[in-house]
Design a protein around this motif. Structure first.
Motif, short mmCIF file in Angstrom:
data_model
loop_
_atom_site.label_atom_id
_atom_site.label_comp_id
_atom_site.label_asym_id
_atom_site.label_seq_id
_atom_site.Cartn_x
_atom_site.Cartn_y
_atom_site.Cartn_z
N TYR A 103 -1.32 -43.35 -23.66
CA TYR A 103 -0.59 -44.61 -23.81
C TYR A 103 -1.43 -45.55 -24.66
O TYR A 103 -2.51 -45.98 -24.26
CB TYR A 103 -0.28 -45.23 -22.45
N LEU A 104 -0.96 -45.83 -25.89
CA LEU A 104 -1.66 -46.67 -26.84
C LEU A 104 -1.05 -48.07 -26.83
O LEU A 104 0.15 -48.23 -27.09
CB LEU A 104 -1.55 -46.08 -28.26
N THR A 105 -1.85 -49.07 -26.55
CA THR A 105 -1.36 -50.45 -26.49
C THR A 105 -2.52 -51.41 -26.68
O THR A 105 -3.66 -51.12 -26.28
CB THR A 105 -0.65 -50.74 -25.14
N GLY A 106 -2.25 -52.54 -27.32
CA GLY A 106 -3.26 -53.58 -27.45
C GLY A 106 -4.51 -53.15 -28.19
O GLY A 106 -5.60 -53.67 -27.94
N ILE A 139 3.36 -44.95 -15.47
CA ILE A 139 2.57 -45.86 -16.29
C ILE A 139 3.33 -47.18 -16.36
O ILE A 139 4.54 -47.20 -16.60
CB ILE A 139 2.38 -45.30 -17.71
N SER A 140 2.64 -48.28 -16.19
CA SER A 140 3.27 -49.59 -16.34
C SER A 140 3.31 -49.96 -17.82
O SER A 140 2.27 -50.16 -18.46
CB SER A 140 2.48 -50.66 -15.57
N ILE A 141 4.53 -50.00 -18.37
CA ILE A 141 4.73 -50.29 -19.79
C ILE A 141 5.67 -51.49 -19.91
O ILE A 141 6.83 -51.43 -19.48
CB ILE A 141 5.33 -49.08 -20.53
N LYS A 142 5.15 -52.60 -20.41
CA LYS A 142 5.93 -53.82 -20.57
C LYS A 142 6.56 -54.24 -19.24
O LYS A 142 7.68 -54.77 -19.19
CB LYS A 142 7.04 -53.64 -21.62
N GLY A 143 5.85 -53.98 -18.14
CA GLY A 143 6.36 -54.36 -16.83
C GLY A 143 7.31 -53.37 -16.20
O GLY A 143 7.85 -53.64 -15.12
N GLY A 147 7.77 -43.00 -15.81
CA GLY A 147 7.25 -41.66 -15.55
C GLY A 147 7.26 -40.84 -16.82
O GLY A 147 8.24 -40.86 -17.57
N VAL A 148 6.14 -40.14 -17.07
CA VAL A 148 6.03 -39.34 -18.30
C VAL A 148 5.69 -37.89 -17.95
O VAL A 148 4.57 -37.41 -18.22
CB VAL A 148 4.98 -39.94 -19.26
N LEU A 163 6.83 -38.57 -9.05
CA LEU A 163 7.01 -39.80 -9.83
C LEU A 163 8.00 -40.75 -9.17
O LEU A 163 7.79 -41.96 -9.11
CB LEU A 163 7.46 -39.45 -11.25
N ASP A 164 9.08 -40.19 -8.65
CA ASP A 164 10.08 -41.01 -7.96
C ASP A 164 9.47 -41.69 -6.74
O ASP A 164 9.65 -42.89 -6.52
CB ASP A 164 11.25 -40.10 -7.56
#
Length: 558
Positions: A103-106, A139-143, A147-148, A163-164
């Protein structure tokens, strides 16, 4: 609380080992995603390395380069544009790397998730090169808790159940799922099963493109909790679709988006053959292909696929008549090449036949002419095509079909000589159907992915006349083989379904015929080990799918 997540689904065509090229594709897709206002870009399984990378991932230097490229892509997310879910091999805590999604961010690599369920069947041997990851959490993405699960992780219920239970709200699934006849329905049913169990929407993103024997057909989709398809992406072509997920009173749903009708069976098989050949030729740097044009149906279909894959300028046909070649075959070959708009040369192999006859006379003596002399003709043609290939650089395309490869009705270093085969996994019965489809199905060709002409690409006589190798006077395939509809049914039962002689005989086939075909299938294994790669179409393609010993005493029970 975030009530919307916009995801760009990038169904792309990576090249195994081309880390820089694949990273460039990712950058282009991210720019497209930004233009569409996406929050997140999802790429297919192992995108940065290409799939399947096989033993490349055991090379430390390769992993170094993957880390450098992933870090560079991560740094670019500092610009405020879309975040990225980047699938790639990644060094793990054990001896072997892991199949990962970063997960690529910031401007950084925020976290990673690893494939838990490693497939080890059919064309897959991931346990050989990867360590399995732990059960993944969301993964928390943009709030949003995303699940990946990775490809095989959704083929059973365990990972999605985990994941559920961990609070996932949406499932984004990167895949490297090879094409197989009828597999589209299998994938949809797989989505239904996971949605029913979890109540979560699922985005199934598959890669597209050819990699050696495998073809990835894309056909990605998004399924809502009510099992409706919000998005159906095209088959056999690169595309980026935007999935807009919204929170409603009863959970998350995807807005209706792009929906492309999947192709029917014959078109699907034909496109798989075309894409497989195109990518094999282009990714390996060949300028085009050369093939023997006999005037028969197999070479005519192979030529048509080659022209649709590469364009007429990328295909060179050679007619190589012997004293047994009929005028009808000469005429049909010329007519097919004219319809396709390709170059046709003629090289008479009569002098080569005589040269071999004279050369071998002291050894052969006065033995009766037979299969040996027939094979010399085929090998003379193989030598001719390889000589032209060496001189001009084009790859030799072989033209044998699965019925022939199954029974050994092919000549080592003769008609099996070449670099690739588009018919290797196509039974003869489907060869006829594909020719009819191509002759009738493209009344106008405005498809940019098929580069050949509209309308018929071969004379109808090629389809209707009895098949013949023309290696002796009045020869027909069915002098040596059962009728192809009978043969192909028996072969399908033996190869794809692993049925016994008694079970196959119960379908109406004489037991002695079934035993004969089984014996032909088994004793031809040594030939198939030396055959070129070819496009996988069926559930049990020769090579990576179906692996039988050459030295095999089990056939002695017959």
């Amino acid at each position: 609380m975030t009530d919307r997540l916009t995801v760009a689904l990038a169904q792309l065509n990576p090249t195994v080992g081309d880390i820089a090229g694949n990273a460039a594709l990712a950058r282009k897709a991210r720019a497209d995603a930004a233009a569409e206002g996406a929050d997140l870009l999802l790429l297919p399984e192992l995108f940065l390395s290409g799939y399947q990378p096989e033993d490349l991932v055991l090379k430390p230097f390769f992993l170094d380069k993957l880390e450098e490229a992933a870090s560079a892509l991560a740094a670019e997310t500092a610009d405020g544009g879309p975040d990225v879910l980047l699938p790639t091999p990644w060094r793990g805590e054990g001896v072997k790397p892991r199949n990962a999604v970063l997960y690529l961010t910031g401007g950084r690599i925020e976290t990673a998730r690893f494939k838990h369920d490693l497939p080890n069947y059919g064309v897959f041997d991931e346990k050989r090169v990867f360590d399995a990851g732990p059960m993944p959490g969301p993964i928390s993405i943009k709030g949003v808790r995303v699940g990946v699960p990775i490809c095989e992780d959704i083929w059973t219920a365990d990972v999605v159940e985990c994941l559920d239970e961990s609070g996932a709200e949406i499932l984004l699934v990167p895949n490297g799922s090879p094409y197989e006849d009828g597999k589209e329905d299998v994938r949809i049913q797989l989505g239904v099963n996971r949605v029913r169990e979890s109540g979560l929407p699922i985005a199934y993103l598959n890669q597209v493109g050819g990699q050696d024997e495998l073809v990835y057909d894309g056909s990605s989709f998004v399924m809502n909790p009510d099992y409706s398809l919000a998005i159906q992406m095209p088959a056999f072509e690169s595309a980026v679709s935007v999935a807009v997920f919204e929170r409603t009173g009863d959970g998350w749903h995807c807005r209706p988006g792009d929906r492309v009708k999947p192709p029917e069976r014959m078109e699907s098989i034909y496109r798989a053959m075309t894409l497989g050949l195109r990518d094999y030729v282009r990714k390996n740097g060949f300028p085009g292909v050369i093939l023997g044009m006999s005037g028969g149906i197999d070479s005519a279909l192979s030529a048509a696929v080659a022209v649709d894959a590469l364009g007429p300028q990328g295909v060179h046909c050679v007619m190589m008549p012997s004293p047994y070649t009929s005028q009808e075959s000469l005429d049909d070959a010329a007519a097919a090449c004219a319809l396709l708009g390709v170059r046709l040369d003629e090289v008479n192999i009569g002098p080569a036949m005589k040269a071999f006859q004279d050369m071998l006379a002291p050894v052969f003596g006065d033995t009766e002419s037979g299969v040996t002399e027939e094979n010399i003709q085929s090998r003379s043609r193989g030598l001719t095509l390889m000589a032209i290939s060496n001189k001009q650089g084009a790859m030799v395309l072989t033209t044998g079909n699965k019925s022939e490869m199954s029974t050994g009705y092919a000549t080592l270093y003769g008609d099996m000589c070449g670099g690739y085969s588009v018919l290797k996994d196509i039974y003869k019965s489907d060869v006829f159907r594909l020719c009819e489809w191509r002759n009738e199905g493209l009344t106008r060709n405005d498809d940019p992915l098929l580069l050949g002409p509209a309308g018929p690409v071969m004379p109808q006589r090629i389809i209707t006349k009895p098949p013949s190798a023309e290696l002796k006077p009045d020869q027909k395939d069915q002098d040596s083989l059962p009728p192809y509809d009978v043969l192909d049914d028996i072969l399908n039962c033996l190869i794809e379904r692993e049925m016994s002689v008694a079970e196959i005989a119960a379908r109406g086939h004489p037991p002695e015929l079934v035993q004969r075909v089984w014996r032909m299938l088994d004793i031809a294994e040594y030939k198939r080990r030396q055959a070129p790669p070819g496009v996988k179409i069926t559930a049990r393609a020769f090579g990576r799918d179906r692996r039988y010993p050459i030295t095999n005493g089990f056939r002695k029970i017959l």
